[in-house]
Design an enzyme around this catalytic site. Sequence first.
Site, mmCIF file in Angstrom:
data_model
loop_
_atom_site.group_PDB
_atom_site.id
_atom_site.type_symbol
_atom_site.label_atom_id
_atom_site.label_comp_id
_atom_site.label_asym_id
_atom_site.label_seq_id
_atom_site.Cartn_x
_atom_site.Cartn_y
_atom_site.Cartn_z
ATOM 1 N N SER A 1 0.782 -1.234 0.000
ATOM 2 C CA SER A 1 0.000 0.000 0.000
ATOM 3 C C SER A 1 0.818 1.291 0.000
ATOM 4 O O SER A 1 0.258 2.375 -0.147
ATOM 5 C CB SER A 1 -0.952 0.017 1.207
ATOM 6 O OG SER A 1 -0.245 0.067 2.424
ATOM 7 N N LYS B 1 -5.964 4.405 8.440
ATOM 8 C CA LYS B 1 -4.859 5.187 7.883
ATOM 9 C C LYS B 1 -5.167 6.685 7.904
ATOM 10 O O LYS B 1 -4.266 7.496 8.155
ATOM 11 C CB LYS B 1 -4.555 4.713 6.458
ATOM 12 C CG LYS B 1 -3.976 3.315 6.436
ATOM 13 C CD LYS B 1 -3.516 2.900 5.051
ATOM 14 C CE LYS B 1 -2.815 1.544 5.127
ATOM 15 N NZ LYS B 1 -2.237 1.133 3.838
#
Length: 364
Positions: A257, A302
């Site tokens: 990611s 996140k």
Amino acid sequence: MPRRTATMLASTLMLIALLCAGVFINVPYSEMSPGPTVNTLGEHDGEPVLQISGRKTYATTGHLNMTTVRVTSADYKMNLVEAVYGWLAHDNKVVSHDTLYPNGKTEEQSTQENAEEFSQSQESAKVAALKELKIPVKSWVIVSTVVKDTPAEGRLHAGDVIKAVDGTTVEAPDDVAKLVTKHKPGEKVVFTIVPAKEQAAAEKENRTATKTEEITITTAKSADAGEQRAIVGISAGTDHTLPFAIDIKLADVGGPSAGLMFALGIVDKLTPGNLTGGKFVAGTGTITDDGKVGPIGGIEMKTVGARDKGAQYFLTPKDNCAAASRDVPEGLTLVKVDTIDDAMSALTDIRGGNTADLPKCTKS
């Protein structure tokens, strides 16, 4: 004892009993929470995250932070009390254990898979960044993996360069499957390859590999039910040679990611000025060699982690926008991106203060 007192005592004892039972009752859940966020333009554990040699680099300011998610281990046994607390907590997320560790995946297997994905994401980030800057990158098709107990086992090896199949030049990984499946199961297919060892030696000596071999393999029938497709048992991929050295120094991180933010950090260091204008930008997203940004897991964690560190803008993969926009941390702007070009355009607007022009994530 008065009835009211007895009732309160009984209720208290029942509550204590339920809490005690909850501590000992295990549930099939795991927990996700915000993990560390690291500035790709800065240092981590005392050394620069991005290290480039053999090419002129430029000073950078601001932040282009990659973000992570912390998860409970595969063998962690969550109890009922912890699960309830996690469900109620704003910054944590409780999910099915199988979501994080499908098919009984062990901690060791998950760590190995994440490490491989992280390594691949770094390579794709380097290639995507150089392509964005129109810096030539040499590429070729390779054998990525060989499946056990298939015709290719022992004949082809990971890292072999596939030059041609049945005399037809191979230019992309998809070409290999197309050429193999022109055959019927049981027919022979001829691979023209540069052996992995020869390719490695050529790269080390900075020369073009010239030694080729022809490998003839008898195809087999696909194991998929109802399929009559011919296979040899390999997956093809792409390898690259970069014109100068780019190293990414970041330990104890896994998964794919961080690809987008690594690519942007590399672009920033290789160009004059700075991409952020000194702003604090964080983000996430996988990236392909040609700059396509893909979705990731744990987006809500996140964004929380990024905002806690001071991020003002968060570059969000288009396919994550719906989930991310359900609960946006106050003071954080979610910017929708689908390619590295989108991210570069967004950074131009952020740098110039044109926030009204940003493609923001909105609730669906």
